[in-house]
Design an enzyme around this catalytic site. Sequence first.
Site, short mmCIF file in Angstrom:
data_model
loop_
_atom_site.label_atom_id
_atom_site.label_comp_id
_atom_site.label_asym_id
_atom_site.label_seq_id
_atom_site.Cartn_x
_atom_site.Cartn_y
_atom_site.Cartn_z
N GLU A 159 0.80 -1.26 0.09
CA GLU A 159 -0.07 0.15 0.02
C GLU A 159 0.98 1.30 -0.13
O GLU A 159 0.68 2.21 -0.42
CB GLU A 159 -1.00 0.03 1.21
CG GLU A 159 -2.12 -1.14 1.27
CD GLU A 159 -2.89 -1.12 -0.02
OE1 GLU A 159 -3.01 -0.35 -0.83
OE2 GLU A 159 -3.22 -2.43 -0.20
N VAL B 83 6.17 1.04 -15.67
CA VAL B 83 7.66 0.70 -15.18
C VAL B 83 8.21 -0.04 -16.28
O VAL B 83 7.63 -0.99 -16.61
CB VAL B 83 7.62 0.20 -13.98
CG1 VAL B 83 8.92 -0.26 -13.29
CG2 VAL B 83 6.84 1.05 -12.71
N1 ARG Z 1 -4.83 -3.92 -1.97
C1 ARG Z 1 -4.85 -5.33 -1.68
C2 ARG Z 1 -5.81 -5.93 -1.04
O1 ARG Z 1 -6.55 -5.33 -0.32
C3 ARG Z 1 -3.42 -5.56 -0.89
C4 ARG Z 1 -2.70 -6.70 -1.12
C5 ARG Z 1 -1.66 -6.93 -0.34
N2 ARG Z 1 -1.03 -8.09 -0.64
C6 ARG Z 1 -0.22 -8.92 0.14
N3 ARG Z 1 0.38 -10.10 0.23
N4 ARG Z 1 -0.23 -8.39 1.70
O2 ARG Z 1 -6.28 -6.89 -1.71
ZN ZN Z 2 -2.80 -2.69 -4.35
CA CA Z 3 6.10 -2.94 -16.86
#
Ligand code: ARG
Ligand code: ZN
Ligand code: CA
Length: 242
Positions: free
Chosen positions: A154, A175
């Site tokens: 995040e 990227v």
């Molecule tokens: N924005 C993603 C969600 O809420 C976060 C993913 C984070 N991934 C992790 N392996 N911690 O699904």
């Molecule tokens: Zn994300």
């Molecule tokens: Ca790329």
Amino acid sequence: VNGKMEIPVVVNVLYKTASENISLAQIQSQIDVLNKDFNALNSDYNTPNNPYSAVRANVGINFVLDQVIRKSTTKTSWGTNDAMKKTSGGGMAAVSPTTKLNLWVCTIGGGILGYAQFPGGSSSTDGVVIDSRYFGNTGTATYPFNLGRTATHEIGHWMNLRHIWGDATCGNDQVSDTPVHNTANYGVPAVGHRSTCSGTPLEMYMNYMDYTDDRGMYMFSNGQKARMDAVFAVGGSRASFR
Ligand code: ARG
Ligand code: ZN
Ligand code: CA
């Protein structure tokens, strides 16, 4: 970023139950994870059989716990509409958001681990929200998202990084040193996993901006570092953090 870049972090904890009122040790564990992941000091940085080891980045950004603020609430879950950032909605207002990174730790609900505001948004809602069960690597941190990588991911968004698959089939993450991915990866993909997009490249599923389990992600790329650096450079959208 010059290697001395240091970001003060304000942690806003909103709790209804005792387990949501996470310990200082759990909060500090998240800061420690960030300092490892953003400085190529994570213990899995040298995971073998990484076809992208040559483009791994030491981002060179440090995080310092500035303050922890706690508030009891009657809400069981907060959703993703920024209510936790507003005192009018029973939440907690951001503290000095142009010079400090605000994290809100609460129960989000709906299977959401966390969400972030990209650069360029309203300062009153600036920062990152993380569900308390996916914050840090001790206490209530819950497998398979128990290694603090939700905040790493995040904060990547907060520093202007897109998802590695570009949020579209074979999409563009802006990227150049990250390969094109079909879509998000989950779990821990097998070594040698390729996309079927143009050129069928090996996917960089070990990147923090994919959706794998915490134990499967362990790098940013140099191209991602350049995008993050630009955010904090003179004239960048978060230059006030310098
Ligand atoms: N924005 C993603 C969600 O809420 C976060 C993913 C984070 N991934 C992790 N392996 N911690 O699904
Ligand atoms: Zn994300
Ligand atoms: Ca790329």
